[in-house]
Design a protein around this motif. Structure first.
Motif, PDB file in Angstrom:
ATOM      1  N   ALA A  59       8.117   6.355   9.114  1.00 32.49           N
ATOM      2  CA  ALA A  59       6.932   5.823   9.791  1.00 32.49           C
ATOM      3  C   ALA A  59       5.661   6.231   9.062  1.00 32.49           C
ATOM      4  CB  ALA A  59       6.897   6.315  11.239  1.00 32.49           C
ATOM      5  N   ASN A  60       5.614   7.508   8.631  1.00 34.40           N
ATOM      6  CA  ASN A  60       4.442   7.987   7.896  1.00 34.40           C
ATOM      7  C   ASN A  60       4.332   7.324   6.531  1.00 34.40           C
ATOM      8  OD1 ASN A  60       3.873   9.617  10.038  1.00 34.40           O
ATOM      9  ND2 ASN A  60       4.464  11.532   9.061  1.00 34.40           N
ATOM     10  N   LEU A  61       5.480   7.023   5.919  1.00 32.70           N
ATOM     11  CA  LEU A  61       5.476   6.331   4.630  1.00 32.70           C
ATOM     12  C   LEU A  61       4.873   4.938   4.772  1.00 32.70           C
ATOM     13  CD1 LEU A  61       6.264   5.982   1.667  1.00 32.70           C
ATOM     14  CD2 LEU A  61       8.559   5.336   2.430  1.00 32.70           C
ATOM     15  N   LEU A  62       5.258   4.226   5.825  1.00 32.07           N
ATOM     16  CA  LEU A  62       4.705   2.890   6.058  1.00 32.07           C
ATOM     17  C   LEU A  62       3.202   2.963   6.316  1.00 32.07           C
ATOM     18  CD1 LEU A  62       7.518   1.325   8.298  1.00 32.07           C
ATOM     19  CD2 LEU A  62       6.978   0.765   5.912  1.00 32.07           C
ATOM     20  N   ALA A  63       2.777   3.986   7.104  1.00 33.32           N
ATOM     21  CA  ALA A  63       1.344   4.163   7.368  1.00 33.32           C
ATOM     22  C   ALA A  63       0.589   4.477   6.078  1.00 33.32           C
ATOM     23  CB  ALA A  63       1.144   5.281   8.394  1.00 33.32           C
ATOM     24  N   ALA A  64       1.202   5.294   5.220  1.00 35.71           N
ATOM     25  CA  ALA A  64       0.563   5.653   3.949  1.00 35.71           C
ATOM     26  C   ALA A  64       0.363   4.423   3.070  1.00 35.71           C
ATOM     27  CB  ALA A  64       1.412   6.690   3.220  1.00 35.71           C
ATOM     28  N   LEU A  65       1.373   3.571   3.018  1.00 28.02           N
ATOM     29  CA  LEU A  65       1.263   2.335   2.229  1.00 28.02           C
ATOM     30  C   LEU A  65       0.193   1.408   2.797  1.00 28.02           C
ATOM     31  CD1 LEU A  65       5.050   1.632   1.563  1.00 28.02           C
ATOM     32  CD2 LEU A  65       3.345   2.504  -0.061  1.00 28.02           C
ATOM     33  N   PHE A  66       0.077   1.408   4.126  1.00 24.84           N
ATOM     34  CA  PHE A  66      -0.934   0.583   4.778  1.00 24.84           C
ATOM     35  C   PHE A  66      -2.343   1.074   4.445  1.00 24.84           C
ATOM     36  CE2 PHE A  66      -3.670  -0.355   8.442  1.00 24.84           C
ATOM     37  CZ  PHE A  66      -3.543  -1.738   8.497  1.00 24.84           C
ATOM     38  N   LEU A 121      -3.188   2.943   1.821  1.00 22.62           N
ATOM     39  CA  LEU A 121      -3.394   3.159   0.397  1.00 22.62           C
ATOM     40  C   LEU A 121      -4.509   2.304  -0.201  1.00 22.62           C
ATOM     41  CD1 LEU A 121      -2.440   4.674  -2.126  1.00 22.62           C
ATOM     42  CD2 LEU A 121      -0.756   2.850  -2.484  1.00 22.62           C
ATOM     43  N   PRO A 122      -4.556   0.968   0.047  1.00 25.82           N
ATOM     44  CA  PRO A 122      -5.649   0.169  -0.548  1.00 25.82           C
ATOM     45  C   PRO A 122      -7.030   0.626  -0.092  1.00 25.82           C
ATOM     46  CG  PRO A 122      -3.887  -1.255   0.246  1.00 25.82           C
ATOM     47  CD  PRO A 122      -3.587   0.126   0.760  1.00 25.82           C
ATOM     48  N   PHE A 123      -7.142   0.983   1.192  1.00 25.25           N
ATOM     49  CA  PHE A 123      -8.433   1.451   1.718  1.00 25.25           C
ATOM     50  C   PHE A 123      -8.863   2.727   1.012  1.00 25.25           C
ATOM     51  CE2 PHE A 123     -10.670   4.334   4.598  1.00 25.25           C
ATOM     52  CZ  PHE A 123     -11.789   3.570   4.932  1.00 25.25           C
ATOM     53  N   ASN A 124      -7.961   3.702   0.925  1.00 27.31           N
ATOM     54  CA  ASN A 124      -8.299   4.983   0.297  1.00 27.31           C
ATOM     55  C   ASN A 124      -8.641   4.817  -1.178  1.00 27.31           C
ATOM     56  OD1 ASN A 124      -8.006   6.525   2.630  1.00 27.31           O
ATOM     57  ND2 ASN A 124      -5.849   7.025   2.224  1.00 27.31           N
ATOM     58  N   LEU A 125      -7.875   4.012  -1.887  1.00 24.95           N
ATOM     59  CA  LEU A 125      -8.157   3.787  -3.303  1.00 24.95           C
ATOM     60  C   LEU A 125      -9.511   3.107  -3.506  1.00 24.95           C
ATOM     61  CD1 LEU A 125      -4.651   2.638  -4.591  1.00 24.95           C
ATOM     62  CD2 LEU A 125      -5.845   4.754  -5.196  1.00 24.95           C
ATOM     63  N   PHE A 126      -9.815   2.158  -2.624  1.00 23.58           N
ATOM     64  CA  PHE A 126     -11.096   1.461  -2.724  1.00 23.58           C
ATOM     65  C   PHE A 126     -12.262   2.430  -2.518  1.00 23.58           C
ATOM     66  CE2 PHE A 126     -14.623  -0.542  -0.407  1.00 23.58           C
ATOM     67  CZ  PHE A 126     -15.056  -1.452  -1.360  1.00 23.58           C
ATOM     68  N   ILE A 127     -12.166   3.284  -1.500  1.00 25.75           N
ATOM     69  CA  ILE A 127     -13.246   4.239  -1.201  1.00 25.75           C
ATOM     70  C   ILE A 127     -13.438   5.199  -2.380  1.00 25.75           C
ATOM     71  CG2 ILE A 127     -13.936   6.160   0.281  1.00 25.75           C
ATOM     72  CD1 ILE A 127     -14.264   3.437   1.590  1.00 25.75           C
ATOM     73  N   ILE A 128     -12.328   5.722  -2.914  1.00 26.23           N
ATOM     74  CA  ILE A 128     -12.427   6.673  -4.025  1.00 26.23           C
ATOM     75  C   ILE A 128     -13.019   6.003  -5.263  1.00 26.23           C
ATOM     76  CG2 ILE A 128     -11.084   8.114  -5.615  1.00 26.23           C
ATOM     77  CD1 ILE A 128      -9.141   8.600  -3.261  1.00 26.23           C
ATOM     78  N   ALA A 129     -12.556   4.788  -5.576  1.00 26.82           N
ATOM     79  CA  ALA A 129     -13.080   4.075  -6.746  1.00 26.82           C
ATOM     80  C   ALA A 129     -14.567   3.759  -6.583  1.00 26.82           C
ATOM     81  CB  ALA A 129     -12.285   2.784  -6.950  1.00 26.82           C
ATOM     82  N   ALA A 136      -5.997  10.092   6.435  1.00 26.88           N
ATOM     83  CA  ALA A 136      -4.981  11.079   6.084  1.00 26.88           C
ATOM     84  C   ALA A 136      -3.612  10.406   6.032  1.00 26.88           C
ATOM     85  CB  ALA A 136      -4.968  12.215   7.102  1.00 26.88           C
ATOM     86  N   PHE A 137      -2.755  10.857   5.123  1.00 31.69           N
ATOM     87  CA  PHE A 137      -1.418  10.277   5.034  1.00 31.69           C
ATOM     88  C   PHE A 137      -0.447  11.293   4.452  1.00 31.69           C
ATOM     89  CE2 PHE A 137      -3.382   9.493   0.953  1.00 31.69           C
ATOM     90  CZ  PHE A 137      -2.362   9.649   0.025  1.00 31.69           C
ATOM     91  N   ASP A 138       0.827  11.079   4.717  1.00 35.09           N
ATOM     92  CA  ASP A 138       1.886  11.887   4.119  1.00 35.09           C
ATOM     93  C   ASP A 138       3.154  11.054   4.067  1.00 35.09           C
ATOM     94  OD1 ASP A 138       3.540  12.319   6.571  1.00 35.09           O
ATOM     95  OD2 ASP A 138       1.779  13.433   7.243  1.00 35.09           O
ATOM     96  N   PHE A 139       4.201  11.642   3.503  1.00 36.33           N
ATOM     97  CA  PHE A 139       5.460  10.912   3.327  1.00 36.33           C
ATOM     98  C   PHE A 139       6.612  11.658   3.992  1.00 36.33           C
ATOM     99  CE2 PHE A 139       2.719  10.207  -0.405  1.00 36.33           C
ATOM    100  CZ  PHE A 139       2.522   8.837  -0.302  1.00 36.33           C
ATOM    101  N   THR A 140       6.323  12.330   5.107  1.00 35.62           N
ATOM    102  CA  THR A 140       7.327  13.182   5.748  1.00 35.62           C
ATOM    103  C   THR A 140       8.316  12.414   6.615  1.00 35.62           C
ATOM    104  OG1 THR A 140       5.751  13.602   7.550  1.00 35.62           O
ATOM    105  CG2 THR A 140       5.816  15.197   5.727  1.00 35.62           C
ATOM    106  N   SER A 141       8.080  11.125   6.849  1.00 36.05           N
ATOM    107  CA  SER A 141       9.012  10.294   7.618  1.00 36.05           C
ATOM    108  C   SER A 141       8.828   8.843   7.193  1.00 36.05           C
ATOM    109  CB  SER A 141       8.756  10.439   9.125  1.00 36.05           C
ATOM    110  OG  SER A 141       7.504   9.858   9.478  1.00 36.05           O
TER     111      SER A 141
END
Length: 376
Positions: A75-82, A84-92, A68-73
């Motif tokens: 810190a959350n933005l950095l976590a989302a970027l971290f 992102l590659p994992f989530n994109l890989f799983i979806i693809a 799970a990720f969001d862009f509400t802060s």
């Protein structure tokens, strides 16, 4: 046939079952009936399931966890970027399998799935856009991008997008749709018994900024000050709950009462006892609480967002709020004094009872047939 759904809805595992938000699960269980294998690609929550959660009903479900990720802060933005590659890989990786793919939008996971599906134009896909499809509405950029991708016949091929309301400038990808809560078997229960000694307003939704509960409180308080014997009952919870309770306590507004998040049956009883359902929401898709209230002859009082004006026939089946307390109070007082409440209640009910779970299931089956999928 395999059915793979991508959703931002958080899931909870309990006693070998997978739970999620009840209205969403109710719909997904209908889709699942027509497929042999289900794959749910979504975030997993460590929270406990609550009264508003329900389990999936299928014998062959595989859960594929995303972060799970969001862009509400920041810190959350950095976590989302971290993540992102994992989530994109799983979806693809999921899109490389043979399946019918179903995207739940708008949302962060749905957005990623929107991007990935572009690279799989031959795959059969559906998307449920459960937000505001109004092209003139003020939406977050990420929502606008999801809408643009899904509406484009260039970027989204073999795609059927189910949206709430009938809007101009839709491509051939788009199909107006609806949702439902109640069954035809419940129609015999639609003779509601309401207390004639006071007018009950039910606020049904999250106690959050987006649902604007403070405006509901202000409006009913104004009616009370004008001598109307009315009560306001809150059904739901959220981050503004404590602040709202404090405001009620400070002003000693004894006509207000909190019930929290309740079960479907308790909410049904609330609609049957209430004259009005009030929801001054800032944004909606197909507001389920509105359609549910109308099913029981409970008149909706709501802001004219998304397809709400169409649902209310532009004021013939309910009250469209202006956001001005004085004008909205006058609307309600005029209705209460006009003797037209019964007619509006009946009009609301007659419209809503045409959208049952049975008609909803038939509509879903038609979408599946359109995708050339053999029904089990």
């Amino acid at each position: 046939m395999r059915f793979t759904v991508f959703t931002h809805v958080a899931h909870v595992k309990h006693n070998d079952k997978l739970y999620a938000y009840r209205p969403y699960v109710t719909e997904m269980n209908i889709w699942f009936k027509y497929f042999d294998e289900i794959r749910v690609v979504a975030p997993l929550s460590k929270a406990h399931f609550t009264a508003i959660d329900a389990p999936y009903e299928h014998a062959n479900i595989t859960f594929v966890e995303l972060k799970a990720f969001d862009f509400t802060s920041w810190a959350n933005l950095l976590a989302a970027l971290f993540f992102l590659p994992f989530n994109l890989f799983i979806i693809a990786r999921e899109f490389q399998k043979k399946a019918h793919f179903h995207l739940r939008c708008p949302g962060n996971i749905g957005f990623l799935a929107c991007i990935i599906q572009v690279f799989f134009p031959r795959k059969q896909k559906t998307a449920k856009y459960a937000g505001n499809w109004d092209p003139n509405s003020n939406q977050p950029k990420s929502y606008q991008w999801q809408r643009a991708i899904l509406n484009s016949t260039f970027w989204s091929k073999n795609m059927r997008v189910l949206v709430y309301g009938d809007w101009p400038d839709n491509s051939t990808n788009i199909q107006p749709f609806f949702t439902a809560t109640y069954s035809e078997q419940e129609l015999h229960e639609t003779t509601a018994k309401r207390d004639e000694s006071s007018v009950v307003f039910a606020f049904v939704g999250g106690i959050t900024a987006g649902k604007n509960p403070f405006y509901a409180l202000e409006l009913i308080e104004n009616l009370h000050q004008q001598g109307l014997n009315c009560r306001l009952h809150f059904y739901g919870s959220g981050d503004l709950e404590n602040a709202l309770k404090q405001r009620i306590s400070e002003k000693q507004l004894s006509f207000c009462k909190f019930f929290g998040a309740v079960s479907k049956e308790d909410l049904k009883a609330a609609y049957q006892k209430s004259y009005f359902m009030i929801l001054p929401s800032q944004s909606e898709g197909w507001p389920k609480a509105v359609a549910e209230a109308m099913f029981w002859g409970c008149i909706p009082v709501i802001t004219p967002v998304s397809c709400v004006p169409q649902m209310l026939d532009f004021g013939k089946r309910g009250i469209l709020l202006t956001g001005d307390v004085i004008r909205d109070s006058e609307q309600l007082i005029t209705l209460l004094q006009s003797g037209e409440m019964a007619a509006m209640s009946k009009a609301a009910q007659q419209w809503s009872i045409s959208y049952t779970l049975e008609s909803f299931e038939n509509a879903i089956k038609a979408v599946i047939h359109h995708a050339n999928i053999t029904i089990n």
